[in-house]
Design a protein around this motif. Structure first.
Motif, PDB file in Angstrom:
ATOM      1  N   VAL A   1       0.849  -1.190   0.000  1.00 14.29           N
ATOM      2  CA  VAL A   1       0.000   0.000   0.000  1.00 14.29           C
ATOM      3  C   VAL A   1       0.883   1.238   0.000  1.00 14.29           C
ATOM      4  CG1 VAL A   1      -1.733   1.309   1.284  1.00 14.29           C
ATOM      5  CG2 VAL A   1      -1.877  -1.186   1.162  1.00 14.29           C
ATOM      6  N   ASP A   2       0.544   2.202  -0.868  1.00 17.05           N
ATOM      7  CA  ASP A   2       1.248   3.486  -0.936  1.00 17.05           C
ATOM      8  C   ASP A   2       0.193   4.573  -1.121  1.00 17.05           C
ATOM      9  OD1 ASP A   2       2.940   5.599  -1.219  1.00 17.05           O
ATOM     10  OD2 ASP A   2       3.828   4.956  -3.115  1.00 17.05           O
ATOM     11  N   LEU A   3      -0.309   5.097  -0.016  1.00 11.83           N
ATOM     12  CA  LEU A   3      -1.401   6.065  -0.079  1.00 11.83           C
ATOM     13  C   LEU A   3      -0.985   7.353  -0.776  1.00 11.83           C
ATOM     14  CD1 LEU A   3      -2.981   5.603   3.467  1.00 11.83           C
ATOM     15  CD2 LEU A   3      -3.744   4.654   1.286  1.00 11.83           C
ATOM     16  N   ALA A   4       0.305   7.631  -0.823  1.00  9.63           N
ATOM     17  CA  ALA A   4       0.761   8.840  -1.519  1.00  9.63           C
ATOM     18  C   ALA A   4       0.640   8.702  -3.033  1.00  9.63           C
ATOM     19  CB  ALA A   4       2.208   9.141  -1.143  1.00  9.63           C
TER      20      ALA A   4
ATOM     21  N   VAL B   1      -5.665   2.515  -3.105  1.00 13.52           N
ATOM     22  CA  VAL B   1      -4.708   2.528  -1.989  1.00 13.52           C
ATOM     23  C   VAL B   1      -3.270   2.539  -2.493  1.00 13.52           C
ATOM     24  CG1 VAL B   1      -6.261   1.474  -0.307  1.00 13.52           C
ATOM     25  CG2 VAL B   1      -4.868   0.012  -1.787  1.00 13.52           C
ATOM     26  N   GLY B   2      -3.078   2.859  -3.778  1.00 11.79           N
ATOM     27  CA  GLY B   2      -1.744   3.032  -4.322  1.00 11.79           C
ATOM     28  C   GLY B   2      -1.052   1.777  -4.808  1.00 11.79           C
TER      29      GLY B   2
END
Length: 298
Positions: free
Chosen positions: A59-62, A79-80
């Motif tokens: 997951v990488d929310l950015a 959620v990236g």
């Protein structure tokens, strides 16, 4: 007869040959394209996950909901997570479900159809009444009922698809067995004192295997669509498992917000491989059934 009249009579034959040649070239192009797509699908499923060396659940929310780019050719989800990797993993799961369900359904259908056709009489009538009764229930509704009895997972979906799709192989195999029973070599084996079991194993079963194998291949795309439908409804695989159905189901909110890529690419991963498999199976059907092939040439 003048030269003009001879040329007039030859023209329809020449047009027919040209028409048949065009259809043959179109069919060959379709088979080559299907073969390339199926090969690319298998290579992607086998090679992309180990070569990428990335966690498809990372997951990488950015980086959420980024459009397609060089870094992420298919973009990212809500959620990236990288959609290309998620689609490949989803295709792997859908293919696993499709192949396993198709093989299971074909084995069950072949056994039922061969038994009904070989024994005949009240056994044949009883089996076909059961087949007709189960066929009267919509596949998706029956599949939902079967999946609801188990916890979400891959194998409950395989069982659900297999138990709702063995009917077509059973009908095909039964019809083929009834056709083979009237062949002279079968009559000769029976007249020579061969038991019913020996006739079925030595003469009937080998004759129906090509049709059964074709039914299995044709069922793979159908099983993949069935799995995707169940997962889209939230009844097949767990939502955290990457399958093509769950990917489309989780992208509904993004589509309403204007982000098209989380829905488009998983949809293409369903449509393109299933059409390619169906194209190869259709070419195989034309090859093992010359009568149908000659009809298609006209």
């Amino acid at each position: 007869m003048t030269d003009a009249e001879v040329e007039t009579e030859r023209r329809p034959e020449a047009q027919w040959r040209s028409h048949g040649t065009d259809r043959g070239s179109t069919r060959a192009l379709r088979v080559r394209t299907s073969a390339v797509l199926v090969t690319a699908t298998v290579l992607a499923v086998l090679l992309v996950p180990p070569l990428a060396q990335l966690d498809q659940q990372a997951v990488d929310l950015a980086a959420k909901l980024q459009p397609p780019s060089w870094a992420h050719p298919f973009g990212t989800d809500d959620v990236g997570r990288d959609l290309l990797l998620r689609c490949v993993y989803g295709l792997r799961v859908s293919l696993l479900v499709g192949v396993a369900a198709a093989l299971t359904a074909t084995v069950v259908g072949t056994a039922v159809g061969a038994t009904a056709g070989a024994l005949g009489g009240w056994v044949d009538r009883g089996v076909m009444r059961v087949v007709d009764t189960v066929s009267s229930v919509p596949h998706l509704l029956l599949g939902i009922f079967i999946v609801a009895m188990f916890r979400p997972g891959v194998w409950p979906v395989v069982v659900s698809v297999a138990l709702t799709h063995w009917l077509s192989p059973a009908r095909i195999v039964r019809a083929e067995v009834l056709s083979l029973r009237s062949r002279p070599y079968v009559d000769a084996a029976v007249s020579g004192g061969a038991s019913r079991w020996r006739v079925a194993v030595r003469h009937l079963l080998p004759g129906v295997l090509p049709q059964a194998a074709l039914a299995a291949v044709l069922m793979v795309p159908h099983a993949m669509w069935h799995e995707s439908a169940l997962s889209f409804l939230g009844l097949g695989l767990p939502t955290h498992t990457a399958s093509l159905g769950t990917l489309i189901q989780s992208a509904r909110g993004s589509l309403l917000a204007g982000q098209w890529w989380p829905t488009l690419f998983p949809g293409l991963f369903i449509i393109v491989p299933t059409l390619a498999i169906a194209g190869l199976a259709g070419a195989w059907r034309e090859r093992i059934n010359p009568r149908r092939r000659s009809e298609l040439m006209l």
